[in-house]
Enzyme design. Structure first.
Site, PDB file in Angstrom:
ATOM      1  N   ILE A 100      -5.119  10.426  16.397  1.00 16.17           N
ATOM      2  CA  ILE A 100      -4.980   9.440  15.828  1.00 16.17           C
ATOM      3  C   ILE A 100      -6.791   8.092  16.366  1.00 16.17           C
ATOM      4  O   ILE A 100      -8.040   8.520  15.963  1.00 16.17           O
ATOM      5  CB  ILE A 100      -4.434   8.536  14.608  1.00 16.17           C
ATOM      6  CG1 ILE A 100      -3.457   9.653  13.780  1.00 16.17           C
ATOM      7  CG2 ILE A 100      -5.127   7.305  14.365  1.00 16.17           C
ATOM      8  CD1 ILE A 100      -1.808   8.589  13.492  1.00 16.17           C
TER       9      ILE A 100
ATOM     10  N   THR B  42      -2.050   0.244  13.985  1.00 16.37           N
ATOM     11  CA  THR B  42      -1.353   0.986  13.138  1.00 16.37           C
ATOM     12  C   THR B  42      -1.002   1.868  13.790  1.00 16.37           C
ATOM     13  O   THR B  42      -0.409   2.735  12.802  1.00 16.37           O
ATOM     14  CB  THR B  42      -3.099   1.207  12.621  1.00 16.37           C
ATOM     15  OG1 THR B  42      -3.655   2.481  13.119  1.00 16.37           O
ATOM     16  CG2 THR B  42      -4.176   0.319  11.201  1.00 16.37           C
TER      17      THR B  42
ATOM     18  N   ARG C  99       2.486   1.344  15.920  1.00 12.40           N
ATOM     19  CA  ARG C  99       3.874   1.586  15.422  1.00 12.40           C
ATOM     20  C   ARG C  99       4.403  -0.526  15.807  1.00 12.40           C
ATOM     21  O   ARG C  99       3.284  -1.049  16.727  1.00 12.40           O
ATOM     22  CB  ARG C  99       4.765   1.804  15.878  1.00 12.40           C
ATOM     23  CG  ARG C  99       5.236   3.321  15.493  1.00 12.40           C
ATOM     24  CD  ARG C  99       5.798   2.836  14.485  1.00 12.40           C
ATOM     25  NE  ARG C  99       6.732   4.328  13.977  1.00 12.40           N
ATOM     26  CZ  ARG C  99       5.589   5.061  13.124  1.00 12.40           C
ATOM     27  NH1 ARG C  99       4.661   4.231  12.763  1.00 12.40           N
ATOM     28  NH2 ARG C  99       6.297   6.278  12.476  1.00 12.40           N
TER      29      ARG C  99
ATOM     30  N   ASP D  69      -1.196  -3.171   9.897  1.00  8.49           N
ATOM     31  CA  ASP D  69      -0.295  -2.310   8.766  1.00  8.49           C
ATOM     32  C   ASP D  69       0.623  -1.955   8.999  1.00  8.49           C
ATOM     33  O   ASP D  69       1.424  -1.722   8.453  1.00  8.49           O
ATOM     34  CB  ASP D  69      -1.113  -0.946   9.240  1.00  8.49           C
ATOM     35  CG  ASP D  69      -1.006  -0.135   8.041  1.00  8.49           C
ATOM     36  OD1 ASP D  69      -0.757  -0.721   7.045  1.00  8.49           O
ATOM     37  OD2 ASP D  69      -0.502   1.314   7.935  1.00  8.49           O
TER      38      ASP D  69
ATOM     39  N   GLU E 198       9.956  -4.068   9.779  1.00 12.18           N
ATOM     40  CA  GLU E 198       9.891  -3.519   9.297  1.00 12.18           C
ATOM     41  C   GLU E 198      11.080  -3.174   8.222  1.00 12.18           C
ATOM     42  O   GLU E 198      11.812  -2.872   8.751  1.00 12.18           O
ATOM     43  CB  GLU E 198       8.887  -2.017   9.074  1.00 12.18           C
ATOM     44  CG  GLU E 198       7.828  -2.628   9.243  1.00 12.18           C
ATOM     45  CD  GLU E 198       6.914  -1.890   9.476  1.00 12.18           C
ATOM     46  OE1 GLU E 198       6.494  -0.666   8.223  1.00 12.18           O
ATOM     47  OE2 GLU E 198       5.879  -1.485  10.086  1.00 12.18           O
TER      48      GLU E 198
ATOM     49  N   HIS F  89       2.175  -1.359   6.227  1.00 15.19           N
ATOM     50  CA  HIS F  89       1.903   0.495   6.143  1.00 15.19           C
ATOM     51  C   HIS F  89       1.601   1.624   5.626  1.00 15.19           C
ATOM     52  O   HIS F  89       2.498   1.769   4.925  1.00 15.19           O
ATOM     53  CB  HIS F  89       3.553   0.200   6.697  1.00 15.19           C
ATOM     54  CG  HIS F  89       3.943   1.542   7.658  1.00 15.19           C
ATOM     55  ND1 HIS F  89       5.304   1.650   8.788  1.00 15.19           N
ATOM     56  CD2 HIS F  89       3.507   2.278   8.592  1.00 15.19           C
ATOM     57  CE1 HIS F  89       5.040   2.563   9.307  1.00 15.19           C
ATOM     58  NE2 HIS F  89       4.129   3.147   9.182  1.00 15.19           N
ATOM     59  N   ILE F  90       1.106   1.458   5.095  1.00 13.32           N
ATOM     60  CA  ILE F  90      -0.112   2.459   3.893  1.00 13.32           C
ATOM     61  C   ILE F  90      -1.029   3.155   4.962  1.00 13.32           C
ATOM     62  O   ILE F  90      -2.077   3.833   4.361  1.00 13.32           O
ATOM     63  CB  ILE F  90      -0.789   2.477   3.382  1.00 13.32           C
ATOM     64  CG1 ILE F  90      -2.206   0.834   3.982  1.00 13.32           C
ATOM     65  CG2 ILE F  90       0.305   1.310   2.038  1.00 13.32           C
ATOM     66  CD1 ILE F  90      -2.534   0.074   2.714  1.00 13.32           C
TER      67      ILE F  90
ATOM     68  N   ALA G 238      -1.246   7.104   6.217  1.00  9.94           N
ATOM     69  CA  ALA G 238      -0.717   7.586   6.031  1.00  9.94           C
ATOM     70  C   ALA G 238      -1.168   8.068   4.471  1.00  9.94           C
ATOM     71  O   ALA G 238      -0.854   9.011   3.756  1.00  9.94           O
ATOM     72  CB  ALA G 238       0.636   8.505   6.559  1.00  9.94           C
TER      73      ALA G 238
HETATM   74  P1  NAD Z   1      -0.692  11.535  18.991  1.00  8.16           P
HETATM   75  O1  NAD Z   1       0.333  12.142  19.393  1.00  8.16           O
HETATM   76  O2  NAD Z   1      -1.185  12.956  18.788  1.00  8.16           O
HETATM   77  O3  NAD Z   1      -1.330  10.319  20.077  1.00  8.16           O
HETATM   78  C1  NAD Z   1      -0.868   9.747  20.968  1.00  8.16           C
HETATM   79  C2  NAD Z   1      -1.665   9.398  22.281  1.00  8.16           C
HETATM   80  O4  NAD Z   1      -0.791   8.143  22.810  1.00  8.16           O
HETATM   81  C3  NAD Z   1      -1.044  10.130  22.899  1.00  8.16           C
HETATM   82  O5  NAD Z   1      -1.823  10.914  23.674  1.00  8.16           O
HETATM   83  C4  NAD Z   1      -0.283   9.983  24.339  1.00  8.16           C
HETATM   84  O6  NAD Z   1      -0.576  10.353  25.435  1.00  8.16           O
HETATM   85  C5  NAD Z   1      -0.310   8.464  24.164  1.00  8.16           C
HETATM   86  N1  NAD Z   1      -0.047   7.492  24.973  1.00  8.16           N
HETATM   87  C6  NAD Z   1       1.375   7.235  24.978  1.00  8.16           C
HETATM   88  N2  NAD Z   1       2.086   6.418  24.837  1.00  8.16           N
HETATM   89  C7  NAD Z   1       0.960   5.590  26.095  1.00  8.16           C
HETATM   90  C8  NAD Z   1       0.430   4.538  26.487  1.00  8.16           C
HETATM   91  N3  NAD Z   1       1.480   3.177  26.536  1.00  8.16           N
HETATM   92  N4  NAD Z   1      -0.722   4.083  26.936  1.00  8.16           N
HETATM   93  C9  NAD Z   1      -1.767   5.195  26.956  1.00  8.16           C
HETATM   94  N5  NAD Z   1      -1.647   6.116  26.407  1.00  8.16           N
HETATM   95  C10 NAD Z   1      -0.053   6.709  24.954  1.00  8.16           C
HETATM   96  O7  NAD Z   1       0.042  10.490  18.013  1.00  8.16           O
HETATM   97  P2  NAD Z   1      -1.378  10.201  16.262  1.00  8.16           P
HETATM   98  O8  NAD Z   1      -0.914  11.278  15.499  1.00  8.16           O
HETATM   99  O9  NAD Z   1      -2.519   9.472  17.448  1.00  8.16           O
HETATM  100  O10 NAD Z   1      -0.663   8.280  16.038  1.00  8.16           O
HETATM  101  C11 NAD Z   1      -0.083   7.682  17.289  1.00  8.16           C
HETATM  102  C12 NAD Z   1       0.243   6.606  16.627  1.00  8.16           C
HETATM  103  O11 NAD Z   1       0.466   6.386  15.284  1.00  8.16           O
HETATM  104  C13 NAD Z   1       1.756   6.866  16.111  1.00  8.16           C
HETATM  105  O12 NAD Z   1       3.068   5.424  17.041  1.00  8.16           O
HETATM  106  C14 NAD Z   1       2.147   6.442  14.824  1.00  8.16           C
HETATM  107  O13 NAD Z   1       3.291   6.441  14.714  1.00  8.16           O
HETATM  108  C15 NAD Z   1       1.605   6.304  14.098  1.00  8.16           C
HETATM  109  N6  NAD Z   1       1.173   6.408  12.745  1.00  8.16           N
HETATM  110  C16 NAD Z   1       0.873   6.060  11.765  1.00  8.16           C
HETATM  111  C17 NAD Z   1       0.962   5.625  10.390  1.00  8.16           C
HETATM  112  C18 NAD Z   1       1.198   4.458   9.804  1.00  8.16           C
HETATM  113  O14 NAD Z   1       0.618   4.576   8.058  1.00  8.16           O
HETATM  114  N7  NAD Z   1       0.212   3.457  10.505  1.00  8.16           N
HETATM  115  C19 NAD Z   1       0.673   7.147  10.030  1.00  8.16           C
HETATM  116  C20 NAD Z   1       0.496   8.207  11.123  1.00  8.16           C
HETATM  117  C21 NAD Z   1       1.591   8.050  12.220  1.00  8.16           C
END
Ligand code: NAD
Length: 318
Positions: free
Chosen positions: A158, A243, A245, A269, A274, A292-293, A295
């Site tokens: 993301i 967006t 957690r 978001d 929640e 929390h929308i 996705a």
């Molecule tokens: P991903 O695993 O592809 O990327 C996460 C990155 O964070 C990794 O590269 C990791 O090395 C890095 N990381 C972990 N802990 C860290 C820290 N303390 N400091 C710095 N970097 C750190 O994940 P993603 O698919 O990009 O998702 C990212 C976040 O988005 C997740 O928390 C996921 O749950 C959330 N998300 C939210 C929604 C929503 O509806 N708002 C939808 C999908 C995902």
């Protein structure tokens, strides 16, 4: 014929694909309390969930027919993955399917904050017909995103989707990720042209100091990453978007910094509590809110459904 229970819904195209692959699809929501009985009575082979259904240790232990648990989405907080895997149950999810949707939601908040539209949407229905000139003045100090610096914390799927949009609209991009030192990202255009950018990690503190806007994209943490101390390092007037957690920003410190105007605006978001977020956040006039929308776009839901169907077929039919 293998039975797949779709417990939290799936896109039409995903369901259709499963049927084409010859699965017996039960598209029905079974309450958490009745799930074990239903799975056993129907000899369900695979269950697909989103975030609503919890797949607990108890379900895994009590349902010997289950060979697959699929999560439409990214976070697996609602599935006891370790226990399922120890029991040799396949656990799948769709990690990349929603990245660009979440990335676009970040910009929905950023543009809205930069031009105050999240706020004018609250006041125009109440005062627009008699206070138009006053409101026009209130919202006159907008800003452009172009040439501003965005600091992206967490440069996974993301974070990189956010960087692509940011570069596309002429922003400077900084990123910090604890595991990624450098990354090449490709931006694809409508005419099949592709432009690559190679980006190097910036120190966490430097990113905080230099960014006009900060966007968070890391997984759930034990403790908030952004507290008073980190906010103090940020530019006065910074925008921040979460967006990822709830709990990654300390909500109490965020409210304080919004009220003393060190942080100009926040886009949220996700929330610590929640589905009952802190009312002080919901009522704060410097926050652009969404429930929390990230996705939740038709496109992401379609990709999620199709990706799940392909993986289910791969696991059962090879
Ligand atoms: P991903 O695993 O592809 O990327 C996460 C990155 O964070 C990794 O590269 C990791 O090395 C890095 N990381 C972990 N802990 C860290 C820290 N303390 N400091 C710095 N970097 C750190 O994940 P993603 O698919 O990009 O998702 C990212 C976040 O988005 C997740 O928390 C996921 O749950 C959330 N998300 C939210 C929604 C929503 O509806 N708002 C939808 C999908 C995902």
């Amino acid at each position: 014929m293998k039975k797949i229970l779709i417990n939290d819904g799936i896109s039409k195209s995903g369901k259709q694909k499963l049927i084409e692959y010859n699965f017996n699809v039960i598209d029905q929501h079974i309450d958490q309390d009745n799930l074990i009985e239903f799975i056993n009575d129907n000899n369900v082979d695979g269950i697909l969930v989103r975030s609503a259904t919890k797949i607990t240790k108890e379900i895994i232990n009590e349902c010997p027919s289950l060979k697959l648990i699929g999560r439409g989405g990214v976070g697996m907080d609602n599935i006891d993955v370790q226990h399922a895997q120890a029991k040799k149950i396949n656990v799948i999810n769709t990690p990349g399917a929603s990245s660009s949707s979440v990335g676009e939601l970040v910009f929905s908040h950023l543009f809205s904050m930069a031009r105050h539209t999240y706020h004018s949407n609250r006041t125009m229905p109440l005062e627009g017909d008699f206070n138009f000139k006053k409101l026009k003045k209130n919202y006159a100090s907008g800003s452009e995103l172009r040439n501003k610096t965005i600091g992206i914390i967490g440069f996974g799927k993301i974070g990189q989707a956010v960087a692509k949009i940011a570069i596309g609209i002429g922003m400077n991009v900084l990123f910090y990720d604890k595991n990624i030192k450098e990354q090449t990202i490709s931006i694809n255009f409508y005419n099949e042209k592709e432009v690559k950018f190679h980006l190097k990690r910036t120190d966490f503190e430097i990113l905080l100091e230099k960014s006009d806007m900060i966007s968070l994209h890391i997984p759930k943490q034990e403790k908030p990453l952004i507290n008073k101390k980190e906010i103090k390092l940020m530019k006065k007037g910074v925008f921040i978007v979460n967006t990822s957690r709830g709990g990654i920003i300390n909500e109490k410190d965020l409210i304080q910094s919004l009220n003393n105007r060190h942080i100009q605006c926040a886009g949220l978001d996700v929330f610590e509590k929640e589905p009952n977020p802190n009312i002080e956040l919901l009522m704060n006039e410097h926050i652009s809110l969404s429930p929390h929308i990230g996705a939740s776009t038709l496109e992401a839901q379609q990709r999620i459904g199709l990706e799940l169907a392909e993986q289910v077929n791969q696991i059962f039919n090879g």
